[in-house]
Design a protein around this motif. Sequence first.
Motif, PDB file in Angstrom:
ATOM      1  N   PHE A  86     -16.584 -24.522   9.577  1.00  0.00           N
ATOM      2  CA  PHE A  86     -15.971 -25.843   9.768  1.00  0.00           C
ATOM      3  C   PHE A  86     -16.255 -26.758   8.569  1.00  0.00           C
ATOM      4  N   ARG A  89     -14.059 -26.082   5.539  1.00  0.00           N
ATOM      5  CA  ARG A  89     -12.622 -26.104   5.785  1.00  0.00           C
ATOM      6  C   ARG A  89     -11.940 -27.103   4.855  1.00  0.00           C
ATOM      7  N   TRP A 100     -11.220 -26.394  16.599  1.00  0.00           N
ATOM      8  CA  TRP A 100     -12.659 -26.380  16.277  1.00  0.00           C
ATOM      9  C   TRP A 100     -13.478 -26.952  17.434  1.00  0.00           C
ATOM     10  N   TYR A 104     -16.358 -25.062  19.559  1.00  0.00           N
ATOM     11  CA  TYR A 104     -17.732 -25.564  19.701  1.00  0.00           C
ATOM     12  C   TYR A 104     -18.099 -25.712  21.178  1.00  0.00           C
TER      13      TYR A 104
END
Length: 944
Positions: A86, A89, A100, A104
């Motif tokens: 992440f 990114r 995302w 998570y």
Amino acid sequence: MLTNSLLPIDGGAKRPSLSAAGMRAVDRERMELLCSQGATAMVIGLMVVMVLAAALRGVVDTAWMAAWIAAHVILTLARLTMIARFRRREETGLENLRHWVYAYLAGAALAGLLWASVGLVLDPQWPELKLVMMYVVLTGIMAGAIASNAVIYPVFLAFSLPIIGVIAGWPLVQGSYEHTVFGLVVALLSGFYLVVAYRYNRAIRALIMIRLRNKDLAETLGKRNEEIRAEMLERKRAESVLRRERQLFLGGPVVAFRCRASDGWPIESISPNVIQFGLSFETLVEEAVTLQELIHPDDRGPVARTMTRAFARSGGPFSEVDYRLSLENGKEYWVHCYYVPQFDGTGDVSHFDGYLLDITGVKETEQALAREKERAQVTLHSIGDAVLTTDPNGSVVSMNPVAEDLTGWNQADARSRPVGLIYQVSDESSGAAIDNPLESCLTPEGPWIKSSHLVLHRKDGGSLPIRQTVAAIRPDQDKEPVGATIVFHDMSETRSMARQLEYHASHDALTGLINRREFELRLDHGLLTAREEYKQHICMYLDLDQFKIVNDTCGHVAGDELLRQLSGMLQGQLRGSDTLARLGGDEFGVLLEGCSLEEGSRIANKIRALVREHRFVWEDRTFEIGVSIGIVSIDEQSIDIATVLSQADVACYAAKDMGRNRIHVYEESDEEMSRRHDEIKRVSQITRALEEDRLELYFQEIRPLGHAPSAGLHIEILVRMLDENGGLIRPDDFLPAAERYNLMPAVDRWVVRTTFEWYHRHAMGMNAQCVINLSGTTLSDKEFLAFVRAQFREKKIPPPSICFEITETAAIANLSTATEFMAQLKEFGCKFSLDDFGSGLSSFAYLKSLPVDYLKIDGGFVRDMLTDPVDLTMVSAINEVGQSMGLRTIAEYAESEGIVRELRRLAVDYAQGYGVAKPKPLRLLKLNSGRKRPGRFGARGYRK
């Protein structure tokens, strides 16, 4: 809450309004904050897993626990990998961000389920401590998740709800009252955590939104500010010419004026800001003050010449000049004046306009800089270091006189030449020439300072060692150097002093021979060649005989001269490869390299004969001296330096004991050598015993035999030494070594100090007398008398209570010193006893000159007096002579009752020996029981 229904749950509260882009920014920041805090929390959680597994060892199935730990590790690594991806990114849109978040959230849910799985193994039969610990860990994990997961509230719920279900549900299903109450309390606490997490989520989101709104507002205000600034700039540009002229004429630093081109240059007009010079506009104009009146008298001539050129047609359109204004108030101002002449129709100058600028500060700065430059030049010319400066190209700019002297170049010839031509140096260690010492310094990335040791090659062909420091000259740290400075110092004198110091460190100052330190280094090299190359060397230890007589009778100046003479003589008897050293005092060492024992003995005999035949003459006296030489062979079997020197020393003392002026070769089987070795070993034991307080005092009673009045307790202080294990060492085993190697003064000091301490604690006010033995070497100690007096003052011992015992041999050998020592302490109130009387050859002759109180008959006569009529006669004669001189007599070695009876018959005053009393530890003798008992006094005692 994530916008556009990114997640359906976010607390249900209404958000402050932001644009869509702003809300996406809020969501991105919340996600980044979640990942930042979550990574740390995951690592800490994994550590808690390990601690919890160790704590539950023995109560949970090992296989289950291993699987549980492995699941945690795998899940943690997967989540950390997701966080890393992440962070790497590219900028994402809303849909990608939602993916995302869901990823998570899934990881958090799995983590919560994994922690909740502990409920599968919870057992009421566990020890209470284990259950409490498990609940503390689970509630703590959930509390910690507030900070790490509640940034996005659904993530916190996904993680914590499975844990709450276990920690609140498990007690409730147990059925007991206690478990039910406990489950409700845990449920209440869990609800509290949910509320706290919710409020934390709202606060974080609000803070992020406020920060973003402030950022947007700042950007808006910035844009508006740029627009206003552009408008203001345009307005200022329109007014700049007018304002500049107005400020220049009225309030600026430049004073504008107009003068007529007639005598004195009368001032017609001047700007009001002339007040900065303390002048009034009205006064100057109304009183028709001329410009020449304002100019300093010393500057009027140069200014007039400048004006004349300006007024000529060929003078140009204007002229400039600096001068001083001299005012009535006594002040002076430096001004820079700019003149513009005004021509009339005929071509003559009718007026001229001028502009004055106060440059007083600039002039003062220039003058200060000039003074500093002069000071720097004087300093540069007076310092002891040579200084050479260059430009960026490495050409010489300047040299101080020291640099001229060291290089052989004068500054005029050297200027603008390449520095490599003027300053020629090479590396001191390798000899390699250094073409350009500034090469690494005059680069943008080069070092500022570089120091080294070099050899300077002068213009005349000579060379000298120098210490060099090269520094780049940089006006600004970030800019390229504008030149460099080379500072170099002549190291010739320093090197000479270093060589002298090195010489003195390895040589004896008196004789010029090498000293003990250097001798040991060469001896160590000899040992190395003996082991590795199987060479044989000879080490000799020389000790002069009768040298003390020269020192004592003629003084140390004569002794020093004798040592210098002998050093030159001895050096002449050795080979070129041999080494002669002064080891200290009148002792010398000789190392014969590559020498057999036979050849070494031959050289030693030559040395002995040479010293013996030498006649030393000082003033009107002539002295004959000798030398005792100890020889030891060095081969592959030799151990070390200390052993070789010890063996040579032992052989030397054996030569002395055999009559002096002899040579003795060390042999391992030699009984005398063995005894000397034992003594040398004993020396270190004595030294350690003194340092570690391993001496002990004993006493032996001296009893009156009826002919002498009873004087209370009369004891002789004796000394014993303890070994490392606490065993007693007899005096005969260590005192001879202490006497031979000059340790007795230290032992005697300890005995006096410790005896006085014992007397002060146990015998003050009692009728007791202590006899303390003193050695001959102690009598020669000039500081011992002051030490004894200081002990008397410190302990307040009555002097008559102390009797010092000196052997007849020691007294005769140091007659003048002993007599003076005894006389001073006798005057102080002390008593003296002469020990071993009768053993000397001239006892009766010396007895009259010694101020003694007691005469101790030599025990050699007393021991056999019952069986040997000669010994009996000697005891009787000594007793009668002593008593006739008013002395009390003491017979030692009274070993039996029969000897004591015979001594009583002969009217001897006192007896001492095993027939009277045996020696006992002094610490056991307590005369004054009412005083405070001291601790153990250590280990000291005396010689019988």
